[in-house]
Design a protein around this motif. Structure first.
Motif, PDB file in Angstrom:
ATOM      1  N   LYS A  15       0.833  -1.209   0.000  1.00 11.90           N
ATOM      2  CA  LYS A  15       0.000   0.000   0.000  1.00 11.90           C
ATOM      3  C   LYS A  15       0.868   1.259   0.000  1.00 11.90           C
ATOM      4  O   LYS A  15       0.553   2.242  -0.687  1.00 11.90           O
ATOM      5  CB  LYS A  15      -0.926  -0.012   1.218  1.00 11.90           C
ATOM      6  CG  LYS A  15      -2.076  -0.989   1.101  1.00 11.90           C
ATOM      7  CD  LYS A  15      -3.112  -0.788   2.193  1.00 11.90           C
ATOM      8  CE  LYS A  15      -2.588  -1.228   3.549  1.00 11.90           C
ATOM      9  NZ  LYS A  15      -3.638  -1.130   4.597  1.00 11.90           N
ATOM     10  N   THR A  16       1.951   1.230   0.759  1.00 10.16           N
ATOM     11  CA  THR A  16       2.852   2.381   0.805  1.00 10.16           C
ATOM     12  C   THR A  16       3.469   2.645  -0.558  1.00 10.16           C
ATOM     13  O   THR A  16       3.564   3.796  -1.010  1.00 10.16           O
ATOM     14  CB  THR A  16       3.960   2.150   1.843  1.00 10.16           C
ATOM     15  OG1 THR A  16       3.369   1.944   3.133  1.00 10.16           O
ATOM     16  CG2 THR A  16       4.899   3.343   1.918  1.00 10.16           C
ATOM     17  N   LEU A  17       3.892   1.594  -1.226  1.00  8.46           N
ATOM     18  CA  LEU A  17       4.474   1.735  -2.565  1.00  8.46           C
ATOM     19  C   LEU A  17       3.457   2.300  -3.554  1.00  8.46           C
ATOM     20  O   LEU A  17       3.794   3.133  -4.401  1.00  8.46           O
ATOM     21  CB  LEU A  17       4.998   0.384  -3.051  1.00  8.46           C
ATOM     22  CG  LEU A  17       6.250  -0.138  -2.341  1.00  8.46           C
ATOM     23  CD1 LEU A  17       6.547  -1.573  -2.759  1.00  8.46           C
ATOM     24  CD2 LEU A  17       7.452   0.763  -2.641  1.00  8.46           C
ATOM     25  N   LEU A  18       2.210   1.850  -3.465  1.00 10.83           N
ATOM     26  CA  LEU A  18       1.177   2.371  -4.356  1.00 10.83           C
ATOM     27  C   LEU A  18       0.924   3.855  -4.097  1.00 10.83           C
ATOM     28  O   LEU A  18       0.793   4.646  -5.043  1.00 10.83           O
ATOM     29  CB  LEU A  18      -0.120   1.578  -4.194  1.00 10.83           C
ATOM     30  CG  LEU A  18      -0.148   0.164  -4.759  1.00 10.83           C
ATOM     31  CD1 LEU A  18      -1.506  -0.478  -4.515  1.00 10.83           C
ATOM     32  CD2 LEU A  18       0.168   0.155  -6.246  1.00 10.83           C
ATOM     33  N   HIS A  19       0.845   4.238  -2.834  1.00 15.15           N
ATOM     34  CA  HIS A  19       0.651   5.647  -2.501  1.00 15.15           C
ATOM     35  C   HIS A  19       1.806   6.490  -3.049  1.00 15.15           C
ATOM     36  O   HIS A  19       1.599   7.585  -3.595  1.00 15.15           O
ATOM     37  CB  HIS A  19       0.546   5.837  -0.988  1.00 15.15           C
ATOM     38  CG  HIS A  19      -0.805   5.543  -0.423  1.00 15.15           C
ATOM     39  ND1 HIS A  19      -1.902   6.339  -0.676  1.00 15.15           N
ATOM     40  CD2 HIS A  19      -1.234   4.538   0.388  1.00 15.15           C
ATOM     41  CE1 HIS A  19      -2.962   5.838  -0.048  1.00 15.15           C
ATOM     42  NE2 HIS A  19      -2.584   4.753   0.602  1.00 15.15           N
TER      43      HIS A  19
END
Length: 204
Positions: A15-19
């Motif tokens: 999720k952090t990478l997508l954000h």
């Protein structure tokens, strides 16, 4: 080393990478002199790796978390330049279907995107072209792939009804061929029912 494939840490990292990727992609389009956009090859790899990563949410008890990730991924895909968006989906339809069969979290990405008016006509066009290319094979598919193919047809027809002004013209070039060839293939298929189900969905 600890295996992260089924852990909360892996889901949080994804999720952090997508954000982060969404923020970077947004940044490249801002300012008086926007930065060059990533090309189709790079974003095609992002697309493939992201779909593979959705496997870490398979069987997750809380449906809100995978839904959040699917929405986030869809927001990123909507930021692609139109020609790149078309290139990525056109080149990866086989991959997308294989991943959808392996993981139920994948198919909702397409379901979510096709409801966006800005890209709906593109996706309907890509889907119909792909489906028509493989129409002769549908009668020989196993049950799971045939069912998924029928869902794709139904979703395309629903999107056409939703945005008739832009999407109906995408169907027209395929309409006669779809009807006539479905009857022809049904006459020779081991399981003709799938063709009649496609036609029933069309005429609804």
């Amino acid at each position: 080393m600890k295996d992260l494939t089924d852990s909360a840490e892996a889901r949080y990292l994804f999720k952090t990478l997508l954000h982060t990727f969404r923020s970077l992609l947004t940044y490249t389009r801002q300012g008086d002199q926007p930065s060059p956009q990533p090309d189709g090859e790079m974003l095609g790899k992002f697309f493939q790796y992201s779909l593979r990563c959705l496997a870490i949410f398979e069987g997750h008890r809380d449906p809100r978390e995978p839904k959040e990730v699917i929405e986030l991924l869809s927001q990123i895909l909507l930021q692609f330049e139109p020609h790149v968006f078309s290139e990525v989906w056109s080149n990866n339809m086989d991959f997308f279907l294989d991943q959808s069969l392996a993981n139920p979290q994948v198919f909702p990405v397409l379901q979510m995107l096709i409801t966006h008016e800005s890209v709906s006509h593109q996706l309907v066009g890509i889907l119909l072209k792909y489906l028509m290319t493989h129409l002769s094979e549908v009668g020989e598919f196993d049950k799971a792939r045939a069912s998924l193919t029928l869902r794709l047809y139904k979703m395309s027809f629903l999107a056409i009804n939703t945005y008739i002004a832009t999407n109906e013209t995408v169907l027209v070039p395929h309409l006669q061929k779809l009807i006539m060839n479905s009857f022809a293939h049904a006459a020779k298929a081991e399981d003709p029912m799938i063709y009649y189900q496609i036609l029933r969905a069309l005429f609804r």
